[in-house]
Design an enzyme around this catalytic site. Structure first.
Site, PDB file in Angstrom:
ATOM      1  N   HIS A 228      -9.147 -33.534 -36.971  1.00 55.37           N
ATOM      2  CA  HIS A 228      -9.040 -32.429 -36.020  1.00 55.37           C
ATOM      3  C   HIS A 228     -10.295 -32.190 -35.202  1.00 55.37           C
ATOM      4  CE1 HIS A 228     -11.257 -30.287 -39.113  1.00 55.37           C
ATOM      5  NE2 HIS A 228     -11.536 -29.369 -38.211  1.00 55.37           N
TER       6      HIS A 228
HETATM    7  C1  UD1 Z   1     -11.639 -24.574 -36.239  1.00 54.68           C
HETATM    8  C2  UD1 Z   1     -13.130 -24.617 -36.552  1.00 54.68           C
HETATM    9  C3  UD1 Z   1     -13.446 -25.852 -37.381  1.00 54.68           C
HETATM   10  C4  UD1 Z   1     -12.552 -25.936 -38.596  1.00 54.68           C
HETATM   11  C5  UD1 Z   1     -11.096 -25.900 -38.127  1.00 54.68           C
HETATM   12  C6  UD1 Z   1     -10.135 -26.003 -39.283  1.00 54.68           C
HETATM   13  C7  UD1 Z   1     -14.615 -23.673 -34.849  1.00 54.68           C
HETATM   14  C8  UD1 Z   1     -15.607 -24.009 -33.824  1.00 54.68           C
HETATM   15  N1  UD1 Z   1     -13.922 -24.702 -35.340  1.00 54.68           N
HETATM   16  O1  UD1 Z   1     -11.357 -25.660 -35.392  1.00 54.68           O
HETATM   17  O2  UD1 Z   1     -14.781 -25.784 -37.814  1.00 54.68           O
HETATM   18  O3  UD1 Z   1     -12.812 -27.137 -39.293  1.00 54.68           O
HETATM   19  O4  UD1 Z   1     -10.889 -24.665 -37.429  1.00 54.68           O
HETATM   20  O5  UD1 Z   1      -8.833 -25.983 -38.840  1.00 54.68           O
HETATM   21  O6  UD1 Z   1     -14.457 -22.531 -35.186  1.00 54.68           O
HETATM   22  N2  UD1 Z   1      -4.169 -23.783 -32.952  1.00 54.68           N
HETATM   23  C9  UD1 Z   1      -2.858 -23.463 -33.220  1.00 54.68           C
HETATM   24  N3  UD1 Z   1      -2.608 -22.599 -34.241  1.00 54.68           N
HETATM   25  C10 UD1 Z   1      -3.587 -22.054 -34.989  1.00 54.68           C
HETATM   26  C11 UD1 Z   1      -4.921 -22.361 -34.695  1.00 54.68           C
HETATM   27  C12 UD1 Z   1      -5.204 -23.241 -33.681  1.00 54.68           C
HETATM   28  O7  UD1 Z   1      -1.942 -23.950 -32.574  1.00 54.68           O
HETATM   29  O8  UD1 Z   1      -3.265 -21.268 -35.896  1.00 54.68           O
HETATM   30  C13 UD1 Z   1      -4.467 -24.761 -31.871  1.00 54.68           C
HETATM   31  C14 UD1 Z   1      -4.698 -24.111 -30.543  1.00 54.68           C
HETATM   32  O9  UD1 Z   1      -4.147 -24.940 -29.563  1.00 54.68           O
HETATM   33  C15 UD1 Z   1      -6.204 -24.123 -30.399  1.00 54.68           C
HETATM   34  C16 UD1 Z   1      -6.589 -25.362 -31.170  1.00 54.68           C
HETATM   35  O10 UD1 Z   1      -5.620 -25.472 -32.218  1.00 54.68           O
HETATM   36  O11 UD1 Z   1      -6.638 -24.145 -29.087  1.00 54.68           O
HETATM   37  C17 UD1 Z   1      -7.952 -25.269 -31.753  1.00 54.68           C
HETATM   38  O12 UD1 Z   1      -8.087 -24.111 -32.588  1.00 54.68           O
HETATM   39  P1  UD1 Z   1      -9.530 -23.437 -32.841  1.00 54.68           P
HETATM   40  O13 UD1 Z   1      -9.472 -22.388 -33.863  1.00 54.68           O
HETATM   41  O14 UD1 Z   1     -10.151 -23.126 -31.543  1.00 54.68           O
HETATM   42  O15 UD1 Z   1     -10.387 -24.628 -33.436  1.00 54.68           O
HETATM   43  P2  UD1 Z   1     -10.015 -25.692 -34.539  1.00 54.68           P
HETATM   44  O16 UD1 Z   1      -9.953 -27.014 -33.861  1.00 54.68           O
HETATM   45  O17 UD1 Z   1      -8.856 -25.283 -35.387  1.00 54.68           O
END
Ligand code: UD1
Length: 391
Positions: A228
């Protein structure tokens, strides 16, 4: 000092106290579960409030973890959701401030390195509220990684820093943090792992639930894959090359790929879905904690770019190939089962062949990864609050 800061100061030596604990994203949940349990044992002198920023919001990334891990329902959910780093961080800050104004805690406790960790630490510190950071001092030395910025800045603002491995203290001292603030307590993720291992869901059950019981009929065993990190999934060429390497691996050892929402959307965006339609690769949605534990425990090999999974595989004694160029958790390499292979297919395949020859790292469980880290943390916090030196 703010009016709030003076409240903390004057009450510091006189219990009762209250702590606001913060979770935001999936990896925070398994760290917070044992901390909440241990803090609750301090007794009526300490009130604990749980704030969920809502950084992760999908049920698959969220509710099932609270249930499986026995985390109390959050007192407050800030419901920030996704956005750019700036928007997400700013939104957490904006919504967290009134919570502190209302609850006037003695301290704010944050875990890990996600955007919510940094945002809440910054709000608290600017209001003169002491910050406690669990999992302090880890460094990848890669400032292009958003989590590395979150780690460095959170540690700079923290008053009490709990480390998972001894390298953490060295990193913090190098950055000018006073030795007296640092305590090596071990790894709370491993507290959670040990507590839940007897209830891990076996892979056979997971395959049954997925309607694919025949997937492992070959007796070879299987590998688990998680991906991820933006550095792996946000660039089309990098992601395609990684997936091509996984396909080579899956021809020899079936691969179960649990798909993070970010990764799923990138695979679709780059038109890579068709290449994953092969019988030796099973795509699953994000798994619950007990399912993931069962998947890892039964695997011959785990391939990952997660930080926590490097630690969990070390605790389980399962070989891990890390698909990143560095790790902020060096003890998993020095003492554990981890091999850092980066994104280069040749290195990944070389590490894979070692595992297939039975030469994967057996490792040993690092110091203080003994299931008692949260108990040490609660004891240290109790002493610290009572000492009256919280500001
Ligand atoms: C975040 C953390 C990372 C952790 C990861 C675990 C930061 C900088 N990154 O990254 O350290 O290892 O979580 O998962 O805080 N999304 C969904 N549903 C959700 C959450 C996210 O669809 O419940 C999608 C969205 O399109 C979003 C993307 O995932 O834009 C990224 O989510 P985000 O929380 O920004 O960062 P992660 O890549 O999950």
């Amino acid at each position: 000092m703010t009016a709030h800061g003076s409240v903390v100061k004057s009450s510091a030596a006189n219990l009762p106290h209250s702590i606001v604990c913060v979770v935001g994203a999936r990896p925070n949940f398994m760290k917070m579960a044992p901390i909440m349990a241990a803090l609750s044992k301090i007794g009526s002198k300490l009130t604990v409030h749980l704030v969920h920023t809502g950084q992760h919001y999908d049920a698959a990334m969220n509710h099932q973890y609270f249930e499986a891990l026995g985390i109390p329902q959050p007192d407050v959910n800030l419901e920030v959701g996704s956005g750019s780093h700036a928007i997400q961080t700013a939104e957490v800050m904006r919504r967290f401030e009134p919570v502190l104004d209302e609850r006037l805690p003695s301290a704010v406790l944050v875990v890990g390195d996600v955007n919510s960790t940094l945002a809440c630490a910054l709000v608290a510190k600017k209001k003169g509220i002491p910050v406690i950071h669990v999992e302090a001092g880890l460094r990848s030395f890669d400032r292009a990684m958003p989590e590395e910025i979150n780690r460095v800045l959170t540690d700079q603002m923290s008053d009490l820093l709990f480390t998972t491995e001894r390298s953490g203290r060295e990193n913090l001292l190098r950055e000018g943090i006073a030795d007296t603030r640092i305590q090596f307590v071990g790894n709370v993720m491993i507290d959670t792992l040990r507590h839940n291992l007897p209830n891990a869901i076996p892979v056979t059950q997971i395959l049954k639930n997925a309607g694919n019981e025949a997937f492992l009929n070959n007796q070879l065993g299987y590998a688990v894959l998680t991906l991820h990190r933006p550095s792996n999934v946000d660039d089309a060429d990098t992601l395609r090359t990684l997936l091509e390497t996984i396909l080579i691996i899956s021809a020899k050892l079936p691969v179960i790929f649990t798909l993070h929402p970010r990764t799923r959307s990138m695979i679709e965006k780059f038109g890579l879905s068709a290449m994953l339609e092969t019988p030796n690769l099973l795509l699953l949605p994000p798994q619950g904690y007990l399912e993931m534990l069962g998947l890892m425990q039964g695997a011959r090999l785990v391939l990952t770019d997660s930080g926590g999974i490097q630690e969990e595989t070390t605790a389980l004694g399962v070989p891990c190939i890390t698909l990143r160029n560095n790790t902020e958790r060096p003890i998993t390499v020095d003492e554990g089962t981890n091999t850092v292979a980066g994104q280069d297919p040749a290195r990944i395949l070389a590490a894979f062949k070692e595992v297939m020859r039975g030469e994967g790292k057996a490792g040993r469980v690092p110091e203080y990864w003994d299931g008692q880290a949260s108990t040490r943390i609660a004891a240290a916090i109790s002493v610290w609050l009572e000492s009256g030196q919280v500001v």
